[in-house]
Scaffold this motif. Structure first.
Motif, PDB file in Angstrom:
ATOM      1  N   ALA A 103      83.409  41.514  24.751  1.00 40.99           N
ATOM      2  CA  ALA A 103      84.643  41.214  25.489  1.00 40.99           C
ATOM      3  C   ALA A 103      84.330  40.846  26.935  1.00 40.99           C
ATOM      4  O   ALA A 103      84.978  39.959  27.520  1.00 40.99           O
ATOM      5  N   THR A 104      83.329  41.513  27.516  1.00 37.89           N
ATOM      6  CA  THR A 104      82.905  41.173  28.880  1.00 37.89           C
ATOM      7  C   THR A 104      82.437  39.726  28.951  1.00 37.89           C
ATOM      8  O   THR A 104      82.801  38.977  29.864  1.00 37.89           O
ATOM      9  N   MET A 105      81.637  39.316  27.962  1.00 40.31           N
ATOM     10  CA  MET A 105      81.155  37.935  27.947  1.00 40.31           C
ATOM     11  C   MET A 105      82.302  36.950  27.782  1.00 40.31           C
ATOM     12  O   MET A 105      82.313  35.874  28.394  1.00 40.31           O
ATOM     13  N   GLN A 106      83.285  37.309  26.977  1.00 34.18           N
ATOM     14  CA  GLN A 106      84.426  36.425  26.773  1.00 34.18           C
ATOM     15  C   GLN A 106      85.217  36.257  28.073  1.00 34.18           C
ATOM     16  O   GLN A 106      85.660  35.146  28.407  1.00 34.18           O
ATOM     17  N   ARG A 107      85.367  37.360  28.828  1.00 37.99           N
ATOM     18  CA  ARG A 107      86.057  37.272  30.116  1.00 37.99           C
ATOM     19  C   ARG A 107      85.306  36.377  31.095  1.00 37.99           C
ATOM     20  O   ARG A 107      85.905  35.704  31.928  1.00 37.99           O
TER      21      ARG A 107
END
Length: 408
Positions: A103-107
């Motif tokens: 999710a961090t990478m997606q953000r």
């Protein structure tokens, strides 16, 4: 969505499970953790994670297969087996949160790629057991350039004006020829390589920066604007998850990725004990061409380049055309010719090469200190020192070790 506005295709269920497992494993295990990589090779990522996190007991057959894979890769079984690895991984199990990392990478507009993805660099397979579990990726969503279209430019962080000029010219010229330039995003030669490639690049991925820490943080901070430009026009990648610190041993481990991505590694400036020589060692160990730029005999920044040239580990290059030639089929032939000539480095594993690079030349160092510098376990260091000692590349004095006068 990516930071370039492209919609990511959702994973099918099995692929999603595989991706989550590899994301977790990349936080559980350090880069080049031979036992962990052997476990994934033997059991697959999903069951490998269950075994590594204590949810599934490994059977004796699996332990034997892991030991066999380690033996085939030249890794000593002493202290490097599955049982020791399980104890080593245990403290990190409570921190595993692969969904959070993804999710961090997606953000950030990025993603994590794994072997089998269209974007995965196929040339990393040449690392064998030491191929990364995954890559955390910020940048263009596109297939990685084939190995013959990638050149690594590496060298000193404290580069001279000569080194900066040569690197910039080489990177710009390679970009004009449609080559992608890969480097490590650091100060000095790395930064000049990325800037030159961005200025001269004619393809969709002019340059790639391989980080030692998580790609959520552009490091070093003084290169943040540059690395942001690299991500916008090319790619910033790492094998460690977001939030990972760029420790010394992770710098050494990521060098193998830089070497494997490129057809030829060019060392522009390097001191006698430079980390760039570690990248050159990795390139040699997998049959890639290595080149070095000559400098002034009075310049300490060129001492490492001259050492590579003197020892026969590198080809002398003075212009872009010579580098492009090495990246093509003739460079492959050169690498094969070099392999036929016996060298004191022949048969050394990647861990042995890293340990050899960590050994001091004049003073001695303890096993514990070498373990920290090389990023290896004390057991692996002791086993590696034994092998290097038998080859005459390391000597012991009062329980401490240094590199011998013999240069491989």
């Amino acid at each position: 969505m990516t930071e370039h506005g492209q919609q990511l295709t959702p994973d099918p269920p099995d692929r999603k499970t595989e991706r989550l497992a590899r994301a977790a494993l990349s936080r559980l295990m350090e880069p080049q953790d031979a036992a962990g990589l052997a476990l994934v090779r033997a059991a697959g990522a999903v069951d490998g994670l269950k075994i590594a996190s204590g949810q599934l007991a490994p059977g004796p057959g699996l332990e034997q297969e892991v030991a066999s894979l380690l033996l085939d890769s030249g890794v000593s079984s002493a202290g490097a087996g599955l049982a020791a690895a399980l104890r080593r991984w245990a403290p990190r199990i409570p921190d595993l949160a692969p969904e959070r990392d993804l999710a961090t990478m997606q953000r950030l507009g990025g993603r994590m790629i794994i072997p089998g993805d269209p974007m995965w660099p196929s040339q990393l397979a040449d690392l064998g057991l030491h191929e990364p579990l995954c890559l955390w990726w910020r940048g263009h969503e596109m297939e990685f350039p084939p190995v013959r279209q990638v050149v690594a430019l590496v060298g000193s962080r404290d580069s001279t004006s000569y080194g900066a000029s040569v690197t910039g010219d080489f990177a710009y010229g390679l970009g004009q020829r449609g080559c992608a330039v890969v480097s490590g995003g650091a100060y000095g030669i790395d930064a000049h390589a990325h800037r030159g490639a961005l200025a001269g690049g004619t393809n969709d991925m002019p340059t790639i920066a391989v980080m030692a820490g998580g790609v959520d943080r552009y490091y070093p901070s003084g290169n943040e604007d540059l690395l942001r430009a690299v991500a916008n026009q090319g790619a910033v990648i790492a094998e460690v998850p977001p939030g990972s610190a760029p420790t010394r041993y992770r710098f050494l481990q990521r060098n193998r990725i830089i070497a494997a991505l490129a057809a030829v590694t060019v060392v522009v400036e390097a001191r006698w004990r430079s980390g760039a020589l570690n990248t050159a060692h990795h390139a040699e160990s997998i049959g890639r061409a290595v080149a070095a730029v000559p400098g002034s005999i009075h310049s300490a920044n060129s001492a490492g380049c001259h050492r590579l040239l003197r020892d026969g580990g590198a080809v002398c290059v003075t212009d872009v055309g010579e580098i492009a030639e090495l990246a093509g089929p003739s460079g492959e032939a050169l690498a094969r010719d070099k392999e036929t000539a016996a060298s004191d480095h022949d048969g050394l594993t990647l861990e042995d090469l890293i340990l050899l690079d960590a050994l001091p030349v004049r003073s001695t160092s303890s096993v514990e200190k070498l373990a920290v510098v090389a990023g290896l376990s004390p057991e692996s260091v002791r086993a590696g020192l034994g092998r290097l000692g038998l080859l005459g590349l390391a000597v012991s004095a009062s329980g401490a070790w240094k590199r011998s006068g013999k240069q491989g």
